[in-house]
Structures are given as structure tokens and as C-alpha cells.
Design a protein around this motif. Structure first.
Motif, PDB file in Angstrom:
ATOM      1  N   ILE A   1      43.053 -26.385  16.127  1.00  0.00           N
ATOM      2  CA  ILE A   1      42.121 -27.208  15.353  1.00  0.00           C
ATOM      3  C   ILE A   1      42.570 -27.277  13.901  1.00  0.00           C
ATOM      4  O   ILE A   1      42.583 -28.360  13.293  1.00  0.00           O
ATOM      5  N   LYS A   2      42.963 -26.150  13.342  1.00  0.00           N
ATOM      6  CA  LYS A   2      43.411 -26.103  11.952  1.00  0.00           C
ATOM      7  C   LYS A   2      44.650 -26.979  11.756  1.00  0.00           C
ATOM      8  O   LYS A   2      44.742 -27.716  10.766  1.00  0.00           O
TER       9      LYS A   2
ATOM     10  N   TYR B   1      43.540 -30.658  11.814  1.00  0.00           N
ATOM     11  CA  TYR B   1      42.755 -30.960  10.621  1.00  0.00           C
ATOM     12  C   TYR B   1      43.640 -31.122   9.384  1.00  0.00           C
ATOM     13  O   TYR B   1      43.389 -31.975   8.542  1.00  0.00           O
ATOM     14  N   ARG B   2      44.701 -30.341   9.310  1.00  0.00           N
ATOM     15  CA  ARG B   2      45.573 -30.354   8.129  1.00  0.00           C
ATOM     16  C   ARG B   2      46.653 -31.429   8.159  1.00  0.00           C
ATOM     17  O   ARG B   2      47.360 -31.603   7.175  1.00  0.00           O
TER      18      ARG B   2
END
Length: 66
Positions: free
Chosen positions: A55-56, A59-60
Motif C-alpha cells: 500500500i505504501k 501511495y508513494r
């Protein structure tokens, strides 16, 4: 022996999400299918990510996933 997959349709079942226990499904997905493509049906298709690092990363990286 591989655990049997719970019903992925639970991801879009409002009754299950309101009254059921989603945690076993999410746990199974993290262990066996952490980046899951839910096919279109009653709702448009979508991706379900269940691991924090995945997820990170999404998102980034708006250039790829935006």
C-alpha cells in the motif's frame, strides 16, 4: 496444504462488512493473495492490497498508480 480461499465476493457484500467478521478474510488475503484483483460484476473491478508495504509503495508512486 494450502488453506482454502474465503469468498472474495465478501469484499463487496455490504451485509458481510456490516455484520460479519472480515478479519479472517483479510488475514487469508495477506498470507495468500496480498494484491488481489476483484473482477467487475455488480461493481466495477478493483485492486485490493492487504500488506502495508504494498500500500505504501502504491501511495508513494503517483506517476505509476495515479
Amino acid at each position: 496444504m494450502t488453506a482454502l480461499a474465503p469468498e472474495a465476493t465478501s469484499l463487496v457484500d455490504p451485509e458481510f462488512l456490516a455484520t460479519g467478521d472480515p478479519f479472517p478474510l483479510w488475514r487469508w488475503m495477506r498470507d495468500h493473495d496480498p494484491v488481489h484483483r476483484h473482477p467487475p460484476g455488480e461493481y466495477p473491478g478493483f485492486w485490493s492490497l492487504t500488506r502495508y508495504e504494498d500500500i505504501k509503495s502504491v501511495y508513494r508512486d503517483a506517476r505509476v498508480f495515479g
